[in-house]
Write a protein that holds these residues in place. Sequence first.
Motif, PDB file in Angstrom:
ATOM      1  N   SER A 265       0.819  -1.213   0.000  1.00  0.00           N
ATOM      2  CA  SER A 265       0.000   0.000   0.000  1.00  0.00           C
ATOM      3  C   SER A 265       0.853   1.263   0.000  1.00  0.00           C
ATOM      4  N   ALA A 266       2.050   1.141   0.577  1.00  0.00           N
ATOM      5  CA  ALA A 266       2.937   2.307   0.650  1.00  0.00           C
ATOM      6  C   ALA A 266       3.322   2.834  -0.721  1.00  0.00           C
ATOM      7  N   LEU A 267       3.219   1.979  -1.753  1.00  0.00           N
ATOM      8  CA  LEU A 267       3.599   2.399  -3.102  1.00  0.00           C
ATOM      9  C   LEU A 267       2.687   3.501  -3.636  1.00  0.00           C
ATOM     10  N   HIS A 268       1.539   3.717  -2.974  1.00  0.00           N
ATOM     11  CA  HIS A 268       0.653   4.802  -3.398  1.00  0.00           C
ATOM     12  C   HIS A 268       1.298   6.169  -3.179  1.00  0.00           C
ATOM     13  N   PHE A 269       2.339   6.222  -2.354  1.00  0.00           N
ATOM     14  CA  PHE A 269       3.071   7.482  -2.186  1.00  0.00           C
ATOM     15  C   PHE A 269       3.644   7.955  -3.525  1.00  0.00           C
ATOM     16  N   ALA A 270       3.986   7.007  -4.382  1.00  0.00           N
ATOM     17  CA  ALA A 270       4.568   7.366  -5.677  1.00  0.00           C
ATOM     18  C   ALA A 270       3.571   8.116  -6.548  1.00  0.00           C
ATOM     19  N   ASP A 271       2.274   7.939  -6.294  1.00  0.00           N
ATOM     20  CA  ASP A 271       1.248   8.631  -7.076  1.00  0.00           C
ATOM     21  C   ASP A 271       0.910  10.000  -6.492  1.00  0.00           C
ATOM     22  N   ALA A 272       1.415  10.272  -5.288  1.00  0.00           N
ATOM     23  CA  ALA A 272       1.092  11.533  -4.627  1.00  0.00           C
ATOM     24  C   ALA A 272       2.232  12.536  -4.650  1.00  0.00           C
ATOM     25  N   ALA A 273       3.454  12.062  -4.939  1.00  0.00           N
ATOM     26  CA  ALA A 273       4.629  12.918  -4.757  1.00  0.00           C
ATOM     27  C   ALA A 273       5.115  13.606  -6.024  1.00  0.00           C
ATOM     28  N   TRP A 274       4.770  13.088  -7.208  1.00  0.00           N
ATOM     29  CA  TRP A 274       5.380  13.649  -8.415  1.00  0.00           C
ATOM     30  C   TRP A 274       4.672  14.923  -8.892  1.00  0.00           C
ATOM     31  N   THR A 275       5.461  15.776  -9.508  1.00  0.00           N
ATOM     32  CA  THR A 275       4.919  16.978 -10.143  1.00  0.00           C
ATOM     33  C   THR A 275       5.091  16.929 -11.652  1.00  0.00           C
ATOM     34  N   HIS A 276       5.863  15.942 -12.130  1.00  0.00           N
ATOM     35  CA  HIS A 276       6.017  15.696 -13.556  1.00  0.00           C
ATOM     36  C   HIS A 276       6.110  14.186 -13.754  1.00  0.00           C
ATOM     37  N   PRO A 277       5.475  13.638 -14.793  1.00  0.00           N
ATOM     38  CA  PRO A 277       5.475  12.178 -14.983  1.00  0.00           C
ATOM     39  C   PRO A 277       6.860  11.554 -15.007  1.00  0.00           C
ATOM     40  N   ASP A 278       7.852  12.295 -15.490  1.00  0.00           N
ATOM     41  CA  ASP A 278       9.206  11.754 -15.560  1.00  0.00           C
ATOM     42  C   ASP A 278       9.789  11.460 -14.178  1.00  0.00           C
ATOM     43  N   GLN A 279       9.213  12.050 -13.134  1.00  0.00           N
ATOM     44  CA  GLN A 279       9.747  11.860 -11.787  1.00  0.00           C
ATOM     45  C   GLN A 279       9.273  10.558 -11.147  1.00  0.00           C
ATOM     46  N   ARG A 280       8.197   9.965 -11.676  1.00  0.00           N
ATOM     47  CA  ARG A 280       7.561   8.857 -10.958  1.00  0.00           C
ATOM     48  C   ARG A 280       8.481   7.643 -10.804  1.00  0.00           C
ATOM     49  N   THR A 281       9.280   7.334 -11.813  1.00  0.00           N
ATOM     50  CA  THR A 281      10.171   6.171 -11.723  1.00  0.00           C
ATOM     51  C   THR A 281      11.150   6.322 -10.575  1.00  0.00           C
ATOM     52  N   LYS A 282      11.779   7.486 -10.459  1.00  0.00           N
ATOM     53  CA  LYS A 282      12.726   7.734  -9.374  1.00  0.00           C
ATOM     54  C   LYS A 282      12.020   7.714  -8.024  1.00  0.00           C
ATOM     55  N   ILE A 283      10.844   8.323  -7.958  1.00  0.00           N
ATOM     56  CA  ILE A 283      10.089   8.353  -6.698  1.00  0.00           C
ATOM     57  C   ILE A 283       9.680   6.940  -6.292  1.00  0.00           C
ATOM     58  N   LEU A 284       9.287   6.132  -7.269  1.00  0.00           N
ATOM     59  CA  LEU A 284       8.898   4.756  -6.970  1.00  0.00           C
ATOM     60  C   LEU A 284      10.079   3.966  -6.407  1.00  0.00           C
ATOM     61  N   GLN A 285      11.282   4.226  -6.911  1.00  0.00           N
ATOM     62  CA  GLN A 285      12.472   3.567  -6.372  1.00  0.00           C
ATOM     63  C   GLN A 285      12.690   3.943  -4.908  1.00  0.00           C
TER      64      GLN A 285
END
Length: 332
Positions: A265-285
């Motif tokens: 469930s913690a992976l939902h943080f990756a959907d809340a933190a980005w301001t540009h789609p390109d950031q999501r991969t790094k945030i997910l890591q």
Amino acid sequence: MKDVFLPIHRLSQGIEDALFERSHVVRGMMLSLLAKEHPLLLGPPGSGKTYGGKVFDALVKDARGFGVTMTKFSTPDELRGPTDPSELLKGNYTFKTEGMLPDSDTARIEEIFKSNASCLGTLTDILCDGVFYQAGQPVPISTLLIIGTSNELPEDESLAYLWDRFVPRYWISYLKDRKNKIRALQLRNNGNGIPKTHVCTRDEIVKAREAVKSEPISDAIFELSCDMTDALSREGYVLSDRRRSRICEIIHADMMCFGASIEDSALHFADAAWTHPDQRTKILQIVSSIANPALGEAQEIFDAACEAHMSLAPLYREYRNGDMDQGTVLTR
């Protein structure tokens, strides 16, 4: 799993059956529904952002759907309804809300970042507080889920607070799998792909919401939230206090309704933190490394493999077409 959540599972499956390669987005829609949040769907035109909302309406029995496309010329009346002339003659400044957003079960606000200043106040009241104003008094809206959509990211700084009101954000791309492309064409060629059977009711959704609210959020989720936001902040990704609080409710809903572990469930943080789609991969890591270190390492390996595939694909095409020999490919 409690029986009270079965209608939500049927609703989720019904949307997934019509919206291919969008399972993560559909889960986010369901969790937003349970946690009283509102998802934001971004992506190129024709990627299915509006379609998902229409499928949702079709699956909920007697759902009152509302949709509006915002422009720089839009007025608040397009959201809350026009002024009631009969009441205005009596000195009451009220609105006729029948068939408008305050009277709906679900709402789609398309091209939301094209909203002008006159609409932003109304949208903020609705999205943040769940109210609109009649004769100067706040009146709760009945809307269960508001989906914001946009073909582009907000560019005007004045839209920052509207952007922050949408906790889960999803970037939707065009379909990639050939089989899914064919299935989508077949489905939409048969009645536009909109389901004709209902799988749940408004009352069942409300009861599922109440079940989630009846259980307190665990301290473990709050601890995880602090760990996540601290780790993200060190890398330059800052979540507002509002977003940090709301994502806890989404994680709580995921664990209760879908039986997800706190790590998943913690992976939902990756959907809340980005301001540009390109950031999501790094945030997910980052998120994966905190929630589940083994998963974080696997995610890094997977991302590296994807990058290698993207860089080697052009060389392979040249080799396959006879434009390059094997030795040159290995050298490069």
